[in-house]
Design a protein around this motif. Structure first.
Motif, PDB file in Angstrom:
ATOM      1  N   UNK A   4     -34.963  12.090 -51.785  1.00  0.00           N
ATOM      2  CA  UNK A   4     -36.244  12.947 -51.291  1.00  0.00           C
ATOM      3  C   UNK A   4     -36.521  12.285 -50.170  1.00  0.00           C
ATOM      4  N   UNK A   5     -37.629  12.932 -49.559  1.00  0.00           N
ATOM      5  CA  UNK A   5     -38.255  12.437 -48.121  1.00  0.00           C
ATOM      6  C   UNK A   5     -38.729  11.029 -48.413  1.00  0.00           C
ATOM      7  N   UNK A   6     -39.227  10.858 -49.651  1.00  0.00           N
ATOM      8  CA  UNK A   6     -39.884   9.604 -49.923  1.00  0.00           C
ATOM      9  C   UNK A   6     -38.774   8.555 -49.767  1.00  0.00           C
ATOM     10  N   UNK A   7     -37.561   8.474 -50.037  1.00  0.00           N
ATOM     11  CA  UNK A   7     -36.450   7.516 -50.093  1.00  0.00           C
ATOM     12  C   UNK A   7     -36.576   6.986 -48.526  1.00  0.00           C
ATOM     13  N   UNK A   8     -36.660   7.884 -47.417  1.00  0.00           N
ATOM     14  CA  UNK A   8     -36.491   7.494 -46.053  1.00  0.00           C
ATOM     15  C   UNK A   8     -37.874   6.999 -45.514  1.00  0.00           C
ATOM     16  N   UNK A   9     -38.779   6.979 -46.196  1.00  0.00           N
ATOM     17  CA  UNK A   9     -40.001   6.299 -45.452  1.00  0.00           C
ATOM     18  C   UNK A   9     -39.618   4.903 -44.901  1.00  0.00           C
ATOM     19  N   UNK A  10     -38.533   4.138 -45.403  1.00  0.00           N
ATOM     20  CA  UNK A  10     -38.335   2.963 -45.012  1.00  0.00           C
ATOM     21  C   UNK A  10     -37.807   2.871 -43.400  1.00  0.00           C
ATOM     22  N   UNK A  11     -37.682   4.166 -42.984  1.00  0.00           N
ATOM     23  CA  UNK A  11     -37.127   4.352 -41.448  1.00  0.00           C
ATOM     24  C   UNK A  11     -38.237   3.951 -40.555  1.00  0.00           C
ATOM     25  N   UNK A  12     -39.412   4.121 -41.068  1.00  0.00           N
ATOM     26  CA  UNK A  12     -40.755   3.888 -40.233  1.00  0.00           C
ATOM     27  C   UNK A  12     -40.850   2.504 -39.858  1.00  0.00           C
ATOM     28  N   UNK A  13     -40.775   1.493 -40.577  1.00  0.00           N
ATOM     29  CA  UNK A  13     -40.904   0.017 -40.232  1.00  0.00           C
ATOM     30  C   UNK A  13     -39.503  -0.433 -39.363  1.00  0.00           C
ATOM     31  N   UNK A  14     -38.436   0.454 -39.733  1.00  0.00           N
ATOM     32  CA  UNK A  14     -37.198   0.129 -38.996  1.00  0.00           C
ATOM     33  C   UNK A  14     -37.364   0.503 -37.548  1.00  0.00           C
ATOM     34  N   UNK A  15     -37.817   1.765 -37.000  1.00  0.00           N
ATOM     35  CA  UNK A  15     -38.193   2.052 -35.833  1.00  0.00           C
ATOM     36  C   UNK A  15     -39.288   1.138 -35.344  1.00  0.00           C
ATOM     37  N   UNK A  16     -40.161   0.808 -36.001  1.00  0.00           N
ATOM     38  CA  UNK A  16     -41.323  -0.191 -35.299  1.00  0.00           C
ATOM     39  C   UNK A  16     -40.635  -1.490 -34.901  1.00  0.00           C
ATOM     40  N   UNK A  17     -39.623  -2.164 -35.910  1.00  0.00           N
ATOM     41  CA  UNK A  17     -39.073  -3.303 -35.439  1.00  0.00           C
ATOM     42  C   UNK A  17     -38.126  -3.130 -34.061  1.00  0.00           C
ATOM     43  N   UNK A  18     -37.595  -1.841 -34.113  1.00  0.00           N
ATOM     44  CA  UNK A  18     -36.686  -1.599 -32.912  1.00  0.00           C
ATOM     45  C   UNK A  18     -37.512  -1.680 -31.665  1.00  0.00           C
ATOM     46  N   UNK A  19     -38.688  -1.010 -31.776  1.00  0.00           N
ATOM     47  CA  UNK A  19     -39.572  -0.988 -30.521  1.00  0.00           C
ATOM     48  C   UNK A  19     -40.407  -2.407 -30.274  1.00  0.00           C
ATOM     49  N   UNK A  20     -40.410  -3.159 -31.262  1.00  0.00           N
ATOM     50  CA  UNK A  20     -40.973  -4.406 -30.732  1.00  0.00           C
ATOM     51  C   UNK A  20     -39.924  -5.350 -30.264  1.00  0.00           C
ATOM     52  N   UNK A  21     -38.507  -5.419 -30.631  1.00  0.00           N
ATOM     53  CA  UNK A  21     -37.612  -6.090 -30.289  1.00  0.00           C
ATOM     54  C   UNK A  21     -37.352  -5.650 -28.562  1.00  0.00           C
ATOM     55  N   UNK A  22     -37.399  -4.292 -28.261  1.00  0.00           N
ATOM     56  CA  UNK A  22     -37.390  -3.800 -27.068  1.00  0.00           C
ATOM     57  C   UNK A  22     -38.322  -4.348 -26.152  1.00  0.00           C
TER      58      UNK A  22
END
Length: 139
Positions: free
Chosen positions: A98-116
């Motif tokens: 379901x959509x709930x499964x992919x809520x883990x993408x939010x911290x992944x985008x956040x970490x990518x922004x932090x690295x940049x």
């Protein structure tokens, strides 16, 4: 999932050590001012004249953000997202995610922004050599 959990424990432990080191640093002039770091880095980016305090402040923040240990913080966020996604998929046992499964993408985008952002400010190290300093006139 368990591999992601293992990496999460390692990166979270390194992030803890890193933040403890940062908390032990003593304050330097300008570091307690509101937006002091941003002002110093903006002046360095735009090649504007800086005071000696602003120069030392920019030098410190660049050194802090260039540290290899600093990258453990976004790595901990990334593995947290991976752990959530893999854990949700394992819990479903092959059912449609379901959509709930992919809520883990939010911290992944956040970490990518932090690295940049960390890499952007780390690249200012070259500009420190050419930074222009100006003397503050006593009032």
């Amino acid at each position: 999932m368990f591999v992601a959990l293992g990496f999460e424990v390692v990166f979270a432990s390194l992030a803890f050590v890193y933040t403890r080191r940062l908390l032990r640093l003593r304050a330097i002039p300008g570091s307690d001012d509101i937006n002091g770091y941003q002002k110093a880095l903006r002046k360095l980016r735009k090649n504007e004249p800086m005071t000696e305090d602003e120069y030392h402040l920019a030098e410190r923040i660049i050194d802090i953000r260039r540290s290899p240990l600093a990258f453990s913080v976004p790595a901990a966020f990334m593995t947290l997202g991976l752990f959530y996604i893999f854990g949700s998929l394992e819990y479903l046992h092959g059912s449609t995610p379901s959509e709930r499964t992919f809520l883990g993408i939010i911290p992944m985008f956040t970490s990518t922004n932090l690295i940049i952002q960390m890499l952007k400010s780390a690249s200012l190290k070259k500009r420190l050599k050419d930074a222009r300093l100006h003397e503050v006139q006593p009032a």
